[in-house]
Design a protein around this motif. Structure first.
Motif, mmCIF file in Angstrom:
data_model
loop_
_atom_site.group_PDB
_atom_site.id
_atom_site.type_symbol
_atom_site.label_atom_id
_atom_site.label_comp_id
_atom_site.label_asym_id
_atom_site.label_seq_id
_atom_site.Cartn_x
_atom_site.Cartn_y
_atom_site.Cartn_z
ATOM 1 N N THR A 310 4.948 -5.373 2.554
ATOM 2 C CA THR A 310 5.959 -4.748 2.985
ATOM 3 C C THR A 310 6.052 -3.219 2.954
ATOM 4 O O THR A 310 6.294 -2.265 4.045
ATOM 5 N N VAL A 311 5.225 -2.734 1.933
ATOM 6 C CA VAL A 311 4.797 -1.176 1.756
ATOM 7 C C VAL A 311 4.103 -0.672 3.239
ATOM 8 O O VAL A 311 4.490 0.333 3.714
ATOM 9 N N HIS A 312 2.942 -1.306 3.130
ATOM 10 C CA HIS A 312 2.369 -1.101 4.429
ATOM 11 C C HIS A 312 3.033 -1.145 5.670
ATOM 12 O O HIS A 312 2.696 -0.124 6.596
ATOM 13 N N LEU A 313 3.599 -2.217 5.747
ATOM 14 C CA LEU A 313 4.529 -2.354 7.158
ATOM 15 C C LEU A 313 5.313 -1.217 7.193
ATOM 16 O O LEU A 313 5.711 -0.695 8.417
ATOM 17 N N ALA A 314 6.109 -0.993 6.204
ATOM 18 C CA ALA A 314 7.278 0.231 6.214
ATOM 19 C C ALA A 314 6.501 1.419 6.516
ATOM 20 O O ALA A 314 7.226 2.313 7.267
ATOM 21 N N VAL A 315 5.392 1.726 5.826
ATOM 22 C CA VAL A 315 4.874 3.093 6.121
ATOM 23 C C VAL A 315 4.530 3.191 7.809
ATOM 24 O O VAL A 315 4.650 4.344 8.328
ATOM 25 N N ARG A 316 4.036 1.995 8.258
ATOM 26 C CA ARG A 316 3.785 2.055 9.631
ATOM 27 C C ARG A 316 5.039 2.326 10.586
ATOM 28 O O ARG A 316 5.096 2.884 11.728
ATOM 29 N N PHE A 317 5.878 1.673 10.064
ATOM 30 C CA PHE A 317 7.304 1.889 10.953
ATOM 31 C C PHE A 317 7.805 3.141 10.818
ATOM 32 O O PHE A 317 8.031 3.735 11.941
#
Length: 725
Positions: A310-317
């Motif tokens: 989720t952290v990786h996805l949230a940073v990309r978002f």
């Protein structure tokens, strides 16, 4: 919680907040979205940045699932505006205030444009020359920072942000500015600068002077000359006195912030956003989002594997948000693109600790919190570096100055207020403990509804101590502490914000600040009403020593006002006797009453002059409405209806019925001519909120909710209203 486990449905409160503030509406004000449609709108708009990449379809669906399942939620402007014509997705901005009339009014204009799109603004007034200093161009004298802050405040008052988010500002003045003493006391009267939070930017030099009881210098920011010296302890005591009085001004430790400035080559930090968690350079903005930590506990421990995803996805978002954002002015677009700062934060920290059976105020609770925040920061760094390998580092990255590995974003983490989005996610706000465990809500016809924290209800039923009576007792007392039916272990785990000592609040903020937070933290240090000024002093000194970058304290009840029907001495006794005898006497009015007139608009944009008359104690006693269209034949019936309704309201006031109760009844009117009482109720509500008469602790939007102070802002937990977001 793993992905194959069922998710909770949105709560009734969440749906209320979404319908009022987030769902797109048709021309009649009816929602045309539901939660799934909103999440699709946001995910599609933000993923569109990557439409040329091979993983576009996957990333779009992953964005949707992350938001839809409440694992991560972006800030409110993103939820409201992504995929719309407005398209402004940032939560907060800092605008410079230059020492010139052109610079000042350019900043006022830019601030209005920001507020119009749903953002909040921070201003440092520290560059402005002090009051009564000379102005060479006009041969006159300067009016000083506070006079211009009043102009900024008035401009903000005219911008309502489309009814979704009201204008909010942070006003900052350095501790060494010659006008600092006037600034410190400026909000002693809470009816002034109502669209501002005020904070003093405190330097290490000043704090050293406080600790050693030394004088320090005030410096004219234009000439660089020392204007006078003050005893640091006396100035610090005045800050403490006002913070004890009503929570303002807050303090910002500006040197601590600048030590962590990721791009010192671009300048120093001067100000933060309205709630203090985001230090920004002039013209920078920040795009915020929060991970719901309550969703990452598996069998009593943190599911770090799922959290990392989720952290990786949230940073990309959040990085994509920068590219699809429509910024309000070109200068903000340029600076934001240059540093590409994001603020990945958390919510539901208390939910996580409850599921791990760790008290928020314990050493183990703080250790768990710091471990998770450090993990989030480390994974966010990895994600940003990976994105930089594909898209390049932020343009201002300079390998000779920036010694860290090239990454996509100059800053990655902060802990921001999540008042309304955490209501959608049904979790505790930000890094705050729950404000209450059982809340009492009054509904139609005077019925009482108990709203029980879902974790507490689950534990109480599993452990066998649940009962309606106990839930009612907890609601009445405001705490789980001291109820013999509740095991001591669970009393400790379910301690609320008011049950936790200031010392423990600050230690949680300090350990999070030093373990994974790039910028700062929006958190309120709750003090009991009996707290002393020495308690405030201890809080500030501890926060400074622990490396916090800012601090907000709030002493319980310090912003509450007397209820409307409060009377004094003999009149109070007479009212009590009359009530006990079943008689309520109409108050006799003198021939002369003071009055205030307000020019307002009804729902059809007709101008209405609302006149409210007060007795000697400033209790509203009569209400009149005056119309420019009184003599128009086609509106005669409408004018008559307004006049009649105002007479009934005035009569109710003279019979000592509180204004908030009158407004509740007016709000329930609807249909044809009965819309007029409802409109009057809304106008009176606006008047009460604007003037702070009677029930400042009552929500100015829904009336039934009470405002609580957390995360540096006032918020209503019933409807989602927030002063700052």
């Amino acid at each position: 919680m793993t992905k194959d486990m069922p998710r909770q449905q949105l709560t009734e409160t969440a749906e209320t907040v979404l319908e009022r503030r987030y769902y797109l509406k048709d021309e009649k004000g009816n929602p045309i979205e539901n939660w799934e449609i909103l999440c699709r709108r946001v995910a599609n708009a933000v993923a569109l940045v990557d439409q040329e990449l091979d993983d576009y379809d996957t990333i779009r669906d992953d964005f949707f699932n992350m938001i839809y399942h409440l694992d991560f939620l972006p800030n409110s402007p993103c939820l409201m505006n992504a995929g719309t014509d407005l398209g402004q997705l940032s939560a907060c901005f800092v605008l410079p205030v230059e020492d010139s009339m052109d610079g000042i009014f350019t900043s006022i204009r830019n601030g209005a444009l920001v507020h119009k799109t749903g953002g909040g603004t921070g201003y440092s007034f520290s560059r402005l020359r002090p009051k009564n200093s000379s102005v060479r161009s006009t041969q006159g004298v300067a009016s000083g920072p506070l006079s211009f802050a009043a102009v900024f405040d008035a401009a903000t008052e005219t911008i309502k942000q489309g009814g979704k988010r009201r204008g909010a500002n942070m006003g900052v003045l350095r501790i060494d500015h010659p006008d600092i003493m006037q600034f410190i006391v400026a909000k002693e009267d809470q009816t002034k600068y109502t669209n501002f939070n005020f904070s003093v930017a405190i330097t290490d030099l000043f704090m050293d002077a406080v600790k050693n009881d030394l004088d320090y210098d005030l410096v004219n920011p234009v000439t660089g000359k020392v204007t006078q010296s003050l005893r640091a302890v006396e100035v610090f005591n005045k800050i403490i006195d006002l913070a004890w009085h009503n929570g303002e001004p807050g303090v910002l430790f500006i040197d601590a912030a600048n030590r962590d400035n990721a791009t010192p080559q671009l300048g120093d930090f001067e100000a933060t956003n309205p709630c203090g968690e985001q230090w920004l350079l002039p013209y920078e903005s920040c795009n915020l989002g929060s991970i719901n930590l309550g969703h990452y506990v598996l069998e009593g421990d943190v599911d770090y594997e799922q959290l990392a995803k989720t952290v990786h996805l949230a940073v990309r978002f959040l990085d994509n948000v920068i590219d699809c954002n429509r910024f309000p002015i070109p200068e903000i677009a340029e600076m934001t693109q240059k540093t590409r700062k994001v603020g990945l934060g958390v919510m539901g920290l208390h939910d996580m600790l409850i599921q791990m059976e760790l008290p928020y105020a314990s050493e183990k609770g703080r250790e768990a919190a710091s471990n998770v925040m450090r993990f989030i920061r480390d994974e966010a760094e990895k994600a940003s570096v990976a994105i930089a390998e594909i898209k390049g580092p932020f343009p201002a990255y300079d390998p000779e100055i920036n010694t860290y590995k090239p990454r996509r974003n100059a800053a990655l983490t902060s802990i921001q207020p999540t008042g309304t989005v955490s209501m959608i996610a049904d979790c505790a706000s930000g890094c705050e403990p729950y404000f209450s465990i059982v809340m009492e809500k009054h509904v139609m016809d005077g019925d009482r509804l108990l709203m029980v924290n879902r974790h507490f209800e689950d534990v109480a039923r599993q452990e066998g101590f649940y009962s309606e009576k106990l839930m009612g007792d907890v609601a009445s007392s405001g705490t789980v502490i001291g109820h013999s039916q509740i095991p001591v272990k669970w009393q400790e785990i379910f301690r609320t914000a008011q049950d936790i000592s200031p010392h423990e609040h600050i230690h949680m903020q300090g350990i999070l600040q030093n373990n994974g937070v790039d910028s700062s933290i929006s958190k309120t240090i709750n003090l009991p009403s009996a707290a002393t000024r020495d308690d405030v002093r201890t809080a500030y000194m501890l926060g400074f020593d622990l490396g916090c970058k800012g601090l907000t304290v709030y002493r319980d009840g310090s912003r509450d006002h007397q209820v409307l029907n409060a009377t004094t001495s003999d009149k109070a006794n007479e009212a009590t006797v009359s009530a006990s005898a079943g008689l309520v006497r109409k108050t006799e009015l003198p021939d002369v009453l003071s009055a205030k007139r307000y020019r307002l608009k009804d729902i059809n944009q007709n101008t209405i002059y609302l006149i409210v008359c007060f007795d000697e104690n400033e209790n509203p006693m009569e209400v009149f409405a005056k119309f420019p269209f009184d003599n128009r034949v086609d509106l005669k019936d409408k004018s008559t209806m307004w006049t009649t309704t105002c007479r009934l309201v005035s009569l109710a006031l003279r019979y000592q019925i509180p204004m908030e109760e009158i407004i509740k009844q007016l709000d329930r009117s609807s249909g044809h001519m009965l819309d007029l009482p409802a409109q009057l109720g809304k106008l009176l509500k606006s008047f009460m909120a604007a003037t702070h008469h009677g029930f400042s602790s009552a929500c100015p939007e829904c009336s039934s909710g009470r405002l609580v102070f957390e995360e540096g802002c006032e918020i209503c937990h019933e409807c989602g209203y927030s002063k700052c977001s």
